[in-house]
Scaffold this motif. Structure first.
Motif, PDB file in Angstrom:
ATOM      1  N   ASP A 169      34.692  65.732  43.492  1.00  0.00           N
ATOM      2  CA  ASP A 169      35.337  66.952  43.857  1.00  0.00           C
ATOM      3  C   ASP A 169      34.592  68.184  42.979  1.00  0.00           C
ATOM      4  OD1 ASP A 169      36.888  69.275  44.581  1.00  0.00           O
ATOM      5  OD2 ASP A 169      38.665  68.845  43.323  1.00  0.00           O
ATOM      6  N   GLU A 170      33.756  68.760  43.621  1.00  0.00           N
ATOM      7  CA  GLU A 170      32.999  70.097  42.939  1.00  0.00           C
ATOM      8  C   GLU A 170      32.330  70.731  44.124  1.00  0.00           C
ATOM      9  OE1 GLU A 170      32.181  72.426  40.205  1.00  0.00           O
ATOM     10  OE2 GLU A 170      32.663  70.327  39.629  1.00  0.00           O
ATOM     11  N   PRO A 171      33.138  71.545  44.742  1.00  0.00           N
ATOM     12  CA  PRO A 171      32.847  72.428  45.849  1.00  0.00           C
ATOM     13  C   PRO A 171      31.794  73.493  45.725  1.00  0.00           C
ATOM     14  CG  PRO A 171      34.893  72.848  45.276  1.00  0.00           C
ATOM     15  CD  PRO A 171      34.563  71.830  44.370  1.00  0.00           C
TER      16      PRO A 171
ATOM     17  N   ARG B 171      26.722  65.855  38.124  1.00  0.00           N
ATOM     18  CA  ARG B 171      27.955  65.599  38.483  1.00  0.00           C
ATOM     19  C   ARG B 171      28.494  64.273  38.243  1.00  0.00           C
ATOM     20  NH1 ARG B 171      26.212  67.638  43.754  1.00  0.00           N
ATOM     21  NH2 ARG B 171      24.295  67.272  42.602  1.00  0.00           N
TER      22      ARG B 171
ATOM     23  N   GLU C 282      19.488  76.276  41.759  1.00  0.00           N
ATOM     24  CA  GLU C 282      18.469  75.688  42.959  1.00  0.00           C
ATOM     25  C   GLU C 282      17.102  75.553  42.300  1.00  0.00           C
ATOM     26  OE1 GLU C 282      18.880  74.069  45.728  1.00  0.00           O
ATOM     27  OE2 GLU C 282      20.838  74.138  45.518  1.00  0.00           O
TER      28      GLU C 282
ATOM     29  N   THR D 193      34.279  59.554  45.150  1.00  0.00           N
ATOM     30  CA  THR D 193      33.744  60.896  45.421  1.00  0.00           C
ATOM     31  C   THR D 193      33.936  61.677  44.450  1.00  0.00           C
ATOM     32  OG1 THR D 193      36.191  61.499  46.102  1.00  0.00           O
ATOM     33  CG2 THR D 193      34.623  60.472  47.892  1.00  0.00           C
TER      34      THR D 193
ATOM     35  N   VAL E  50      28.979  73.251  44.054  1.00  0.00           N
ATOM     36  CA  VAL E  50      27.507  72.578  44.230  1.00  0.00           C
ATOM     37  C   VAL E  50      27.344  71.576  45.310  1.00  0.00           C
ATOM     38  CG1 VAL E  50      25.886  71.291  42.912  1.00  0.00           C
ATOM     39  CG2 VAL E  50      27.455  72.886  41.851  1.00  0.00           C
ATOM     40  N   THR E  51      26.415  71.793  46.363  1.00  0.00           N
ATOM     41  CA  THR E  51      26.498  70.953  47.404  1.00  0.00           C
ATOM     42  C   THR E  51      25.147  70.165  47.374  1.00  0.00           C
ATOM     43  OG1 THR E  51      25.343  72.568  48.567  1.00  0.00           O
ATOM     44  CG2 THR E  51      27.918  72.685  48.772  1.00  0.00           C
TER      45      THR E  51
END
Length: 287
Positions: free
Chosen positions: A151-153, A199, A247, A149, A155-156
């Motif tokens: 952990d980079e809140p 990421r 974006e 996983t 960037v979604t």
């Protein structure tokens, strides 16, 4: 002379708004470098720029602390926000030590940046909250694997597969090693955008991406004394504007990529303006 086929970064210089952004950045950088305080106290300006840049980068990653709190604190391991600020400070201190390696081995530099951000015991990171921050030790300093996983809140956007990450990182490294006729702003913005898109690590990707942008700007000779912290400008423009510009980069359209480069250019301008204000304060004896 290189062609756009052999130098794809150079083609980005003709995208909408990029030439104006490059010109504005050069004027802002020249302005701060021309200040009389820079002639005798540039080391102080560089140190202050690193501190303010770290604060700005941490703010974008969710730890929006006041500058004086960052300056005052000595314990950065108590909670996630503190660990984020500590990681940003360590990256700011480390970036200048990696300039000579960047053009020869950018992937080695990126691995080192993640080691330092995560505070891995083997990185030599001490102080400023040198702590793993919950990041598994075996995932530090290397690209993530299948099933791991991120952990980079902030960037979604969809996460590229590890295979895509490996291929695009290798391509980015080849561009950096080969060099480019593109303006430094263009190269730095692409480095930043690609790392944020990929990421590649399990944690601290935003901090690492912004530290790499700084290395690209300083190493190019645009900002050799590291006094124009783009992280300050990114934070000043706000998270919403940062994500909207990102974006655009992800869209891959000429307008979107050009808008991202221009956004990064504005960040450098604002960082230069911040250091100009520090110069003015020092001149008045107020800092």
């Amino acid at each position: 002379m290189s062609t756009h086929a052999s130098d794809p970064l150079a083609a980005l210089g003709s995208l909408p708004g990029v030439a104006d952004a490059v010109d504005s950045v050069r004027k802002a950088v020249d302005r701060v470098y021309g200040h009389r305080v820079m002639r005798r106290r540039s080391n102080e300006i560089s140190s202050e720029a690193a501190l303010r840049g770290a604060r700005g980068s941490a703010a974008l990653s969710g730890a929006d602390w006041a500058l004086e709190e960052v300056r005052r604190r000595t314990d950065f391991g108590a909670d996630p926000e503190a660990r984020t600020v500590g990681a940003a400070l360590r990256l700011g201190a480390e970036a200048g030590q990696l300039l000579s390696i960047w053009r020869q081995s950018p992937l080695r530099v990126l691995a080192r940046l993640h080691l330092v951000a995560a505070g891995d015991p083997g990185s030599g990171a001490t102080g400023a909250g040198a702590s793993g921050g919950g990041v598994p030790g075996d995932s530090v300093g290397r690209p993530r694997l299948d099933g791991e996983t991120v952990d980079e809140p902030l960037v979604t956007a969809p996460l590229p597969s590890p295979d895509e990450v490996a291929g695009r990182l290798e391509g980015l490294a080849e561009l950096i090693v080969a060099g480019s006729e593109a303006p430094a702003l263009v190269t730095a913005a692409v480095v930043h955008g690609e790392l944020l898109a990929l990421r590649p690590f399990a944690s601290y990707n935003g901090l690492v991406a912004r530290a790499a942008e700084r290395i690209a700007l300083v190493g190019s000779g645009l900002d050799p004394k590291a006094v124009c912290p783009a992280e300050v400008g990114h934070a000043e423009q706000g998270r919403a504007a940062y994500l909207a510009a990102f974006e655009g980069y992800l869209s891959g359209t000429p307008e979107g990529v050009g808008g991202w480069i221009a956004h990064c250019g504005r960040a450098v301008e604002l960082g230069a303006r911040e250091s100009t204000a520090v110069c003015e304060a020092l001149q008045r004896g107020a800092a």
